[in-house]
Design an enzyme around this catalytic site. Structure first.
Site, PDB file in Angstrom:
ATOM      1  N   GLY A 132     -12.838  28.893   8.320  1.00 15.68           N
ATOM      2  CA  GLY A 132     -11.416  28.771   7.849  1.00 15.68           C
ATOM      3  C   GLY A 132     -10.789  30.819   8.714  1.00 15.68           C
ATOM      4  N   VAL A 138      -3.780  43.001  11.570  1.00 15.07           N
ATOM      5  CA  VAL A 138      -5.090  43.225  12.406  1.00 15.07           C
ATOM      6  C   VAL A 138      -6.803  43.874  11.531  1.00 15.07           C
ATOM      7  CG1 VAL A 138      -6.175  45.094  14.267  1.00 15.07           C
ATOM      8  CG2 VAL A 138      -3.299  43.866  14.265  1.00 15.07           C
ATOM      9  N   GLU A 171      -0.284  44.577   7.359  1.00 21.47           N
ATOM     10  CA  GLU A 171      -1.556  45.164   7.126  1.00 21.47           C
ATOM     11  C   GLU A 171      -2.365  44.055   7.990  1.00 21.47           C
ATOM     12  OE1 GLU A 171      -2.097  48.736   6.600  1.00 21.47           O
ATOM     13  OE2 GLU A 171      -3.905  47.858   7.496  1.00 21.47           O
ATOM     14  N   LYS A 220       0.027  37.635  14.753  1.00 26.07           N
ATOM     15  CA  LYS A 220      -0.284  38.202  15.715  1.00 26.07           C
ATOM     16  C   LYS A 220       0.962  37.628  16.606  1.00 26.07           C
ATOM     17  CE  LYS A 220      -3.268  36.551  14.659  1.00 26.07           C
ATOM     18  NZ  LYS A 220      -4.668  35.826  13.658  1.00 26.07           N
ATOM     19  N   ARG A 272       6.727  19.610   6.648  1.00 26.03           N
ATOM     20  CA  ARG A 272       7.079  18.305   6.372  1.00 26.03           C
ATOM     21  C   ARG A 272       6.539  18.119   4.486  1.00 26.03           C
ATOM     22  NH1 ARG A 272       5.741  16.552  11.198  1.00 26.03           N
ATOM     23  NH2 ARG A 272       3.638  17.073  11.406  1.00 26.03           N
ATOM     24  N   LYS A 332      -3.758  41.243  18.849  1.00 26.56           N
ATOM     25  CA  LYS A 332      -3.916  42.016  18.154  1.00 26.56           C
ATOM     26  C   LYS A 332      -4.248  43.746  18.783  1.00 26.56           C
ATOM     27  CE  LYS A 332      -6.445  39.540  15.248  1.00 26.56           C
ATOM     28  NZ  LYS A 332      -7.725  38.605  14.855  1.00 26.56           N
TER      29      LYS A 332
HETATM   30  N1  HSE Z   1      -8.798  33.860  14.213  1.00 26.96           N
HETATM   31  C1  HSE Z   1      -8.268  34.736  13.749  1.00 26.96           C
HETATM   32  C2  HSE Z   1     -10.110  35.440  13.464  1.00 26.96           C
HETATM   33  C3  HSE Z   1      -8.372  34.754  12.762  1.00 26.96           C
HETATM   34  O1  HSE Z   1     -10.955  34.988  13.839  1.00 26.96           O
HETATM   35  O2  HSE Z   1      -9.703  36.877  14.143  1.00 26.96           O
HETATM   36  C4  HSE Z   1      -8.195  36.171  11.760  1.00 26.96           C
HETATM   37  O3  HSE Z   1      -6.728  36.768  12.702  1.00 26.96           O
END
Ligand code: HSE
Length: 432
Positions: A197, A143, A140, A116, A61, A215
Site C-alpha cells: 500500500g 507530506v 499533516e 498532495k 460505485r 510534496k
Molecule cells: N505513494 C506515496 C509514497 C504515498 O510512496 O510516498 C505517500 O504519500
C-alpha cells in the site's frame, strides 16, 4: 527571500467549535474508501480520548460494497447535508476532491486531507475558502505522513525561518532504490511496494517524481512562502537508474537516493530527482519506505532532521485521525495571502554523478576529462566497470561546477565519443 516572522504563525482556523466539545463523538464524513480511507475507517473507533464516528463514505460505485457499519454513497451532497463535524478527503487527484472540499469549507465544515495533488495545485483557493469561513484545513498526512512536523512548525515562527531544505519525500521510490541496491529486481520491488500500500494507484507518479514534486510544492509554500506549480520544478524519475549506478555510488562513499531540494537563501531553486548523497549527509542513511527532511535555519548551527515512515495506509490514517482530533484547537496552518509567485529557478554550482555508457573503445577517461575541462568541468573521481570487449560504462564524480558548463561539456563528450550520457546531482554533506 526569508519568510517574515509574523506570517509564519498566521492562523486560519478561528475559535474552537462547540460541537467538538469532549463528550460527543466527532462525526466524520469520509471522501474515498481506498487503502487509506479503509484504514481510517478501521482505526476511527479506536482513537484515544475522543471517539471518532464515520457517518458515511463517498465511493464511486456503492453497489455491492457491503460490510461497512456506515452508508456508502455516490453523491457528496448526501454527506455534506448530514452536517458532519469534519470531512476527511482521501480521494486523491484534483477533481472531484477540489469541488467537494470547497463546498465543505464554504459551509464552515473543517477538512482534513492527505491529498498532495490537490494541495499542490489549489492551495490558494482552498485556504481562501478556509479563511473566509473560519473552518480549518489540515494536511499533516500529505507530506511524510509518519512524522508530524508541519503543524509543529506552523506554531513556531522562529524555528520556521528555514532557508533551504533537502528531503526524501516519496516512500515508494526510496523503497525501490533501497531494494535494488540489495539485488532485488525493479519489478519485484515495485510489486512489493504496491502490495504494502505504499504506491499510488498510478505508480508512475511515484517513479517519475511527480508525487515528490507535489510534496515539495507544499513544503516551499509553507516554509518559503513561494507559490510554484509542480510542473515548473526540474524533475527526474528513478527509472533512469541501473544497479551499477547504485554500487558505484557506494564505492564513491555514498548512496543514491530519490531526493527533493529547495533553496531560497538568495535566488529560489527547487528540483526533484535521484541524487548522489555522501555518507556524511543524514539522507544517505534513510532506507526503505522511510522519508526524511533536513531543514536549514539561520537560528540552528546544524540542520533540523525529521525522519520516519513515508507511506503506508495505517501510518497515514493515524496522522489523518490526529488532525481530526486537533480540528477543535485554535491554531491552524499558515495563511495563503502572502505567498508570492516564484521567480525562475536558478541552480547554484553542484557536484554531479555522471554515467558515460557505450563509450567508444578508442576513448579513455583522460580523453573525457580533457573534453570536460574545456568547459570548466573537473572530475574528482572515476570508476571504470564492464568487461573487456563488453559494455564499457564509466562513472565519475565531478567537482562543483556550473550546470551550463556541465551541459556543454557533456554535449562535447557525446559528440566526440558517441556515448550515452546521464547525470544526477550530488548533495553536499551539511557543515557543523
Ligand atoms: N505513494 C506515496 C509514497 C504515498 O510512496 O510516498 C505517500 O504519500
Amino acid at each position: 527571500m526569508t519568510a517574515p516572522l509574523a506570517e509564519a504563525s498566521a492562523d486560519t482556523s478561528g475559535p474552537p467549535r462547540d460541537h467538538l466539545g469532549t463528550s460527543n463523538p466527532i462525526r466524520v464524513a469520509l471522501l474515498g474508501l481506498g487503502q487509506v480511507g479503509a484504514a481510517v475507517a478501521r482505526l476511527a473507533g479506536h482513537t484515544p480520548g475522543r471517539r471518532i464516528e464515520v457517518t458515511g463514505a463517498l465511493v464511486r460505485r456503492p453497489a455491492g460494497r457491503n460490510g461497512w457499519p456506515f452508508p456508502l454513497v455516490a453523491d457528496p451532497r448526501a454527506l455534506l447535508d448530514g452536517r458532519p463535524d469534519v470531512v476527511i478527503e482521501v480521494l486523491g487527484g484534483v477533481e472531484p476532491a477540489r469541488s467537494i472540499v470547497l463546498a465543505a469549507l464554504e459551509r464552515g465544515i473543517p477538512v482534513v486531507t492527505a491529498n498532495k495533488s490537490l494541495l499542490a495545485r489549489c492551495a490558494d483557493e482552498l485556504f481562501a475558502a478556509a479563511a473566509s469561513s473560519g473552518a480549518p484545513l489540515r494536511y499533516e498526512a500529505a507530506v511524510i505522513p509518519g512524522v508530524p512536523f508541519l503543524c509543529a512548525f506552523a506554531h513556531r515562527p522562529l524555528a520556521s525561518r528555514i532557508t533551504r531544505l533537502s528531503a526524501i519525500l516519496n516512500g515508494t521510490s526510496n523503497f525501490i532504490v533501497s531494494r535494488l541496491s540489495r539485488g532485488s529486481s525493479f519489478e519485484d520491488a515495485l510489486g512489493l511496494a504496491r502490495e504494502r500500500g505504499y504506491a499510488e494507484p498510478d505508480a508512475t507518479r511515484d517513479l517519475d517524481g511527480t508525487d515528490a514534486a507535489e510534496k515539495l510544492v507544499i513544503l516551499v509554500r509553507q516554509f518559503a512562502r513561494v507559490g510554484v506549480r509542480p510542473d515548473r520544478l526540474t524533475r527526474t524519475g528513478i527509472d533512469c537508474l541501473d544497479t551499477q549506478d547504485l554500487h558505484c555510488a557506494a564505492a564513491f562513499g555514498g548512496a543514491i537516493r530519490p531526493v527533493a531540494c529547495a533553496d531560497w537563501t538568495s535566488a529560489f531553486s527547487a528540483w526533484v530527482g535521484p541524487a548522489f548523497v555522501p555518507e556524511a549527509h543524514p539522507l544517505s542513511r534513510v532506507d526503505g519506505v522511510s522519508n526524511a527532511i533536513c531543514l536549514d535555519s539561520p537560528t540552528a548551527s546544524a540542520p533540523l532532521v525529521f525522519a520516519g515512515p513515508g507511506a503506508g495506509p495505517e501510518v497515514t490514517a493515524a496522522t489523518i485521525l490526529d488532525d481530526v482530533l486537533s480540528t477543535g484547537q485554535t491554531k491552524g496552518f499558515v495563511r495563503s495571502t502572502h505567498v508570492i509567485t516564484t521567480p525562475p529557478t536558478q541552480h547554484a554550482p553542484a557536484r554531479w554523478f555522471v554515467r558515460f555508457r557505450d563509450i567508444g573503445l578508442r576513448f579513455d577517461t583522460r580523453d573525457v576529462s580533457e573534453l570536460l575541462s574545456a568547459h570548466d568541468v573537473w572530475i574528482d573521481r572515476w570508476s571504470v566497470e564492464g568487461q573487456p570487449g563488453g559494455d564499457r560504462s564509466r562513472r565519475a564524480l565531478t567537482l562543483p561546477c556550473d550546470q551550463r558548463g556541465l551541459d556543454a561539456g557533456l554535449g562535447a563528450v557525446r559528440a566526440a565519443t558517441g556515448c550515452n550520457v546521464f547525470a544526477i546531482r550530488a548533495l553536499e554533506a551539511p557543515c557543523g
